[in-house]
Design a protein around this motif. Structure first.
Motif, mmCIF file in Angstrom:
data_model
loop_
_atom_site.group_PDB
_atom_site.id
_atom_site.type_symbol
_atom_site.label_atom_id
_atom_site.label_comp_id
_atom_site.label_asym_id
_atom_site.label_seq_id
_atom_site.Cartn_x
_atom_site.Cartn_y
_atom_site.Cartn_z
ATOM 1 N N PRO A 147 51.894 102.270 82.396
ATOM 2 C CA PRO A 147 50.781 103.089 81.895
ATOM 3 C C PRO A 147 51.206 104.273 81.038
ATOM 4 C CG PRO A 147 51.144 103.469 84.244
ATOM 5 C CD PRO A 147 51.983 102.284 83.869
ATOM 6 N N ASN A 148 52.391 104.817 81.271
ATOM 7 C CA ASN A 148 52.806 106.015 80.541
ATOM 8 C C ASN A 148 53.148 105.743 79.078
ATOM 9 O OD1 ASN A 148 52.505 107.566 82.859
ATOM 10 N ND2 ASN A 148 54.637 107.296 83.482
ATOM 11 N N ALA A 149 53.341 104.480 78.732
ATOM 12 C CA ALA A 149 53.683 104.129 77.346
ATOM 13 C C ALA A 149 52.453 103.775 76.517
ATOM 14 C CB ALA A 149 54.662 102.962 77.336
ATOM 15 N N ALA A 150 51.282 103.795 77.127
ATOM 16 C CA ALA A 150 50.071 103.296 76.469
ATOM 17 C C ALA A 150 49.792 103.966 75.126
ATOM 18 C CB ALA A 150 48.868 103.471 77.398
ATOM 19 N N LYS A 151 50.049 105.268 75.024
ATOM 20 C CA LYS A 151 49.740 105.989 73.783
ATOM 21 C C LYS A 151 50.627 105.554 72.616
ATOM 22 C CE LYS A 151 47.852 110.107 76.033
ATOM 23 N NZ LYS A 151 47.985 111.565 76.252
ATOM 24 N N ASN A 152 51.698 104.845 72.898
ATOM 25 C CA ASN A 152 52.609 104.396 71.842
ATOM 26 C C ASN A 152 52.493 102.896 71.583
ATOM 27 O OD1 ASN A 152 53.790 106.973 73.031
ATOM 28 N ND2 ASN A 152 55.104 106.687 71.251
ATOM 29 N N ILE A 153 51.409 102.294 72.060
ATOM 30 C CA ILE A 153 51.189 100.863 71.873
ATOM 31 C C ILE A 153 50.101 100.624 70.837
ATOM 32 C CG2 ILE A 153 50.308 98.767 72.989
ATOM 33 C CD1 ILE A 153 51.619 99.752 75.586
ATOM 34 N N VAL A 154 50.373 99.702 69.918
ATOM 35 C CA VAL A 154 49.365 99.280 68.944
ATOM 36 C C VAL A 154 49.047 97.808 69.209
ATOM 37 C CG1 VAL A 154 48.758 98.978 66.528
ATOM 38 C CG2 VAL A 154 50.185 100.909 67.206
ATOM 39 N N LEU A 155 47.836 97.551 69.663
ATOM 40 C CA LEU A 155 47.366 96.196 69.949
ATOM 41 C C LEU A 155 46.856 95.598 68.641
ATOM 42 C CD1 LEU A 155 45.368 97.321 73.086
ATOM 43 C CD2 LEU A 155 47.529 96.055 73.139
ATOM 44 N N THR A 156 47.557 94.606 68.152
ATOM 45 C CA THR A 156 47.329 94.127 66.792
ATOM 46 C C THR A 156 46.846 92.687 66.761
ATOM 47 O OG1 THR A 156 49.106 95.602 66.025
ATOM 48 C CG2 THR A 156 48.422 93.840 64.539
ATOM 49 N N THR A 157 45.745 92.459 66.087
ATOM 50 C CA THR A 157 45.229 91.099 65.926
ATOM 51 C C THR A 157 45.759 90.495 64.628
ATOM 52 O OG1 THR A 157 43.210 92.125 65.045
ATOM 53 C CG2 THR A 157 43.147 91.341 67.318
ATOM 54 N N THR A 158 46.025 89.189 64.663
ATOM 55 C CA THR A 158 46.598 88.496 63.515
ATOM 56 C C THR A 158 45.755 87.284 63.135
ATOM 57 O OG1 THR A 158 47.964 87.032 64.901
ATOM 58 C CG2 THR A 158 48.914 89.172 64.301
ATOM 59 N N LYS A 159 46.103 86.679 62.001
ATOM 60 C CA LYS A 159 45.506 85.427 61.505
ATOM 61 C C LYS A 159 44.022 85.579 61.175
ATOM 62 C CE LYS A 159 49.019 82.601 63.732
ATOM 63 N NZ LYS A 159 49.360 81.379 64.486
ATOM 64 N N TRP A 160 43.677 86.707 60.586
ATOM 65 C CA TRP A 160 42.297 86.950 60.180
ATOM 66 C C TRP A 160 41.860 86.017 59.047
ATOM 67 C CZ3 TRP A 160 38.471 89.936 62.227
ATOM 68 C CH2 TRP A 160 38.842 90.784 63.281
ATOM 69 N N ASP A 161 42.812 85.488 58.304
ATOM 70 C CA ASP A 161 42.475 84.571 57.222
ATOM 71 C C ASP A 161 42.104 83.184 57.733
ATOM 72 O OD1 ASP A 161 45.142 84.465 58.099
ATOM 73 O OD2 ASP A 161 45.774 83.373 56.307
ATOM 74 N N GLU A 162 42.222 82.980 59.058
ATOM 75 C CA GLU A 162 41.910 81.669 59.629
ATOM 76 C C GLU A 162 40.589 81.654 60.397
ATOM 77 O OE1 GLU A 162 45.191 80.048 61.830
ATOM 78 O OE2 GLU A 162 46.678 80.789 60.395
ATOM 79 N N VAL A 163 39.829 82.745 60.357
ATOM 80 C CA VAL A 163 38.529 82.781 61.033
ATOM 81 C C VAL A 163 37.459 83.318 60.081
ATOM 82 C CG1 VAL A 163 39.465 83.105 63.353
ATOM 83 C CG2 VAL A 163 38.939 85.101 61.954
ATOM 84 N N VAL A 164 36.227 82.938 60.347
ATOM 85 C CA VAL A 164 35.097 83.509 59.614
ATOM 86 C C VAL A 164 34.954 84.964 60.050
ATOM 87 C CG1 VAL A 164 32.610 83.356 59.215
ATOM 88 C CG2 VAL A 164 33.964 81.262 59.510
ATOM 89 N N GLY A 165 34.675 85.845 59.103
ATOM 90 C CA GLY A 165 34.649 87.281 59.362
ATOM 91 C C GLY A 165 33.878 87.711 60.599
ATOM 92 N N GLU A 166 32.640 87.259 60.731
ATOM 93 C CA GLU A 166 31.799 87.704 61.852
ATOM 94 C C GLU A 166 32.312 87.172 63.192
ATOM 95 O OE1 GLU A 166 28.255 84.323 61.578
ATOM 96 O OE2 GLU A 166 28.004 86.267 60.563
ATOM 97 N N VAL A 167 32.927 85.988 63.180
ATOM 98 C CA VAL A 167 33.515 85.431 64.398
ATOM 99 C C VAL A 167 34.681 86.306 64.847
ATOM 100 C CG1 VAL A 167 34.759 83.475 65.411
ATOM 101 C CG2 VAL A 167 32.816 83.073 63.874
ATOM 102 N N GLY A 168 35.532 86.674 63.896
ATOM 103 C CA GLY A 168 36.660 87.542 64.205
ATOM 104 C C GLY A 168 36.223 88.896 64.734
ATOM 105 N N VAL A 169 35.171 89.438 64.155
ATOM 106 C CA VAL A 169 34.657 90.745 64.592
ATOM 107 C C VAL A 169 34.159 90.672 66.024
ATOM 108 C CG1 VAL A 169 32.842 92.467 64.232
ATOM 109 C CG2 VAL A 169 34.111 91.567 62.273
ATOM 110 N N ARG A 170 33.469 89.577 66.381
ATOM 111 C CA ARG A 170 32.986 89.408 67.758
ATOM 112 C C ARG A 170 34.142 89.321 68.743
ATOM 113 N NH1 ARG A 170 29.213 85.690 65.627
ATOM 114 N NH2 ARG A 170 30.434 83.956 66.469
ATOM 115 N N ARG A 171 35.173 88.572 68.374
ATOM 116 C CA ARG A 171 36.322 88.432 69.260
ATOM 117 C C ARG A 171 37.089 89.748 69.377
ATOM 118 N NH1 ARG A 171 38.375 82.605 66.832
ATOM 119 N NH2 ARG A 171 36.631 81.374 67.682
#
Length: 302
Positions: A147-171
């Motif tokens: 838990p102490n490292a949480a502020k230094n974590i970037v949760l990153t989503t990938t492969k946005w070019d493989e989904v329809v925009g609104e579907v990706g936004v919902r997920r």
């Protein structure tokens, strides 16, 4: 510079001859591990960030990054080390070995006084649900970092070019409000890697703008507290996960034997092999009885 004044730590006994590490670790180096399930795009992220093909990328169903590999990110003020890690769903290497490789690399970097700038966790936005290996990777990631490292974590989503925009936004919203809710509440941020150098650089810059931390949870557990790998939060979580999987395989074995017939013979053999492999991993994560006794007496920190 190696930390002085201690005998050989338990984690040092986990090292193997073919482990890969930084040739010349320097005090003050900034480390950025890139983690996530196999196929999430870790090697692709590194290649696009660096502007050249440095990390090997897989194009089939098999996991491609098996060893830990590191790459130097050019920065005028300090040396930044990107760490490409395998996922806990490798097609050729068991999960206990994956944990060992990641844990040993992180312990060595901490022991060498390298600082941890932050951690990037990649997740495919194409995934419809957080099940199976994706859930296991996320659970183990939490236990590795703490838990102490949480502020230094970037949760990153990938492969946005493989989904329809609104579907990706919902997920993305589902990740934010459900699966990543707790860690975001502790200070982690979300980002999108859009397969461009600009988006990759923005993620790295956001990490380098934060204050580096001394250690994530598993580094402190292994180096400062001198725990066995099996005693760490990640080791215990992996053991529970393997035991759950073992029960699934045992149920499957019973069903196959009831079904019977020549056509399921190969399935029975394959399933028995999986059971033996799981038992071997679980045994490797057992805490030795003398160690348990020492913990019970209070001579070893739990």
């Amino acid at each position: 510079m190696k930390r002085l004044g201690k005998k050989t730590n338990q984690w040092e006994k986990e090292q193997k001859a073919d482990d890969i590490f930084v040739d010349n670790p320097q005090e003050g180096d900034l480390v950025i591990p890139i983690m996530g399930p196999s196929g999430a795009g870790k090697s692709t992220f590194i290649n696009i960030l660096l502007g050249e093909e440095r990390a090997s990328v897989g194009h089939d169903l098999k996991s491609h990054t098996a060893q830990i590999h590191h790459y130097i990110f050019p920065d005028p003020h300090r040396r930044v080390v990107l760490v490409d890690t395998p996922g806990f769903d490798d097609t050729n290497i068991d999960d206990r070995e994956i944990l060992r490789r990641i844990a040993v690399w992180l312990a060595r970097s901490y022991n060498a006084e390298m600082k941890l700038a932050g951690v990037i966790y990649l997740h495919e936005i194409t995934q419809t649900r957080m099940l199976g290996t994706a859930r296991k990777n996320l659970d183990l990631f939490y236990k590795l970092c703490g838990p102490n490292a949480a502020k230094n974590i970037v949760l990153t989503t990938t492969k946005w070019d493989e989904v329809v925009g609104e579907v990706g936004v919902r997920r993305e919203m589902q990740l934010r409000e459900e699966h990543w809710k707790d860690i975001i509440a502790r200070g982690s941020t979300m980002a999108r890697f859009e397969r461009t150098r600009v988006s990759a650089q923005a993620i790295i810059k956001s990490i380098l703008a934060r204050e580096a931390i001394n250690a994530v949870q598993i580094q402190s557990e292994l180096v400062d507290i001198d725990k066995l790998l099996a005693e760490t939060a990640a080791g215990q979580t992996l053991r529970y996960s393997l035991k759950d999987l073992l029960e699934v395989q045992k149920r499957m074995a019973a069903q196959l034997k009831v079904k019977g017939g020549e056509e399921v013979r190969d399935q029975i053999i394959e399933n028995d092999n999986r059971i033996r492999a799981l038992l071997a991993q679980i045994k490797a994560l057992d805490i030795p009885l003398p160690r348990k006794f020492m913990r019970w007496l209070g001579f070893v920190k739990a």
